[in-house]
Design a protein around this motif. Structure first.
Motif, short mmCIF file in Angstrom:
data_model
loop_
_atom_site.label_atom_id
_atom_site.label_comp_id
_atom_site.label_asym_id
_atom_site.label_seq_id
_atom_site.Cartn_x
_atom_site.Cartn_y
_atom_site.Cartn_z
N ILE A 183 -5.60 0.28 10.86
CA ILE A 183 -5.20 1.53 11.51
C ILE A 183 -6.41 2.38 11.87
O ILE A 183 -6.29 3.34 12.62
N HIS A 184 -7.59 2.02 11.36
CA HIS A 184 -8.81 2.78 11.63
C HIS A 184 -9.58 2.14 12.79
O HIS A 184 -10.73 1.72 12.64
N LEU A 226 1.67 -0.01 7.60
CA LEU A 226 0.81 0.96 8.28
C LEU A 226 0.92 2.34 7.66
O LEU A 226 -0.07 3.05 7.51
N GLU A 227 2.13 2.72 7.28
CA GLU A 227 2.34 4.01 6.63
C GLU A 227 1.64 4.04 5.27
O GLU A 227 1.09 5.07 4.86
N LYS A 230 -1.93 4.75 5.85
CA LYS A 230 -2.13 6.16 6.21
C LYS A 230 -2.15 7.06 4.98
O LYS A 230 -2.95 7.98 4.87
N LYS A 231 -1.23 6.80 4.05
CA LYS A 231 -1.07 7.67 2.89
C LYS A 231 -2.04 7.36 1.75
O LYS A 231 -2.33 8.22 0.93
#
Length: 281
Positions: A183-184, A226-227, A230-231
């Motif tokens: 995701i980065h 993916l979530e 993120k968290k």
């Protein structure tokens, strides 16, 4: 491939082989996201694959350069990508040599080569795609599988602690060490840009869990994965002791230093040896 695919993706025909596109990676796999970020970095800094050689071993991530890259690629025996890349760089120092392979290939089967290449500060760049298991061979436990995670060989959870690869690479002596997740994407591209401009050993780990094996085995969807990233990721530069104790995933740049690369030291030793030899003849 559609007639307009060259327009849809301008890298096809310049950096990617038309005959193997669209790619054959699994749905949700991060491999081509990683390829995209690397190609963008190379395109920005060099404008072509000229004087680049990509080396890979065996595994899903090894398929990123071979057969997809329209470049000089070498697909070698399992775990032997780094010694092959070392030989190529020593034979022709003008080449930019990049190893792209998975955690099973580089940190398990080829782990010994990985650690010693970092210790020697060999002038190559290594992109280790960590998919948390042996994805290509069925999803078995790997030395990077997270604690308690399920694989086909640990169906009730993993009891082993995984390698902390960035920490190992820093201690081994690599000049540049970074870790990002899929995701980065922008941060990953910038890390590639920075690493491309350096000498010595450069190591970038990308967390890209196997969507076919690992994600399904651990009862997640790709969206949940993916979530989760993120968290639960935090940049190493701002992480606290509490973040580390709570199991946050550290990402970012772990080291950026200017140790003299192996090739520079090798050239000095070689030149000195020749002087001594000539003085005796």
């Amino acid at each position: 491939m559609t007639k307009n695919q060259d327009i849809i993706h301008p890298f096809i025909g310049k950096y990617l082989r038309k005959e193997v596109m669209p790619h054959g990676m699994c749905p949700g796999c991060g491999n081509m996201t990683i390829a995209n970020a690397l190609i963008r970095a190379i395109d920005k800094k060099f404008g072509s694959f000229e004087k680049f050689v990509f080396v890979s071993g065996i595994g899903c991530a090894a398929w990123i350069p071979s057969p997809h890259f329209l470049a000089d690629t070498v697909h070698v025996l399992h775990g032997r990508a780094i010694p092959t890349a070392t030989g190529i760089k020593l034979a022709n120092p003008e080449l930019n040599v990049i190893v792209i392979s998975g955690d099973g290939d580089l940190a398990a089967i080829g782990g010994n080569h990985l650690f010693h290449a970092a210790r020697r500060n060999i002038d190559i760049m290594v992109v280790l795609v960590n998919n948390f298991n042996y994805g290509m061979t069925g999803g078995q436990l790997a030395p990077t599988t997270p604690p308690e995670a399920k694989t086909i060989t640990t169906p009730y959870g993993n009891i082993e602690e995984p390698f902390n690869l960035p920490a190992l690479m820093v201690e081994a002596g690599a000049n540049y060490v970074a870790r990002w997740t899929i995701i980065h994407v922008l941060q990953l591209e910038k890390s590639f840009e920075k690493a491309l401009e350096m000498e010595g050993f450069r190591f970038i780990e990308v967390l890209s869990p196997c969507t076919t094996r690992y994600v399904r085995m651990n009862l997640m969807s790709i969206e949940e994965l993916l979530e989760h990233f993120k968290k639960n990721t935090i940049n190493v530069k701002v992480a606290s002791e509490e973040d580390i104790r709570s199991g946050k995933i550290l990402v970012g740049e772990f080291i950026y230093r200017g140790r003299e690369g192996y090739l520079s030291r090798y050239s000095k030793i070689k030149e000195n040896a020749l002087k001594i030899w000539r003085s005796k003849t």
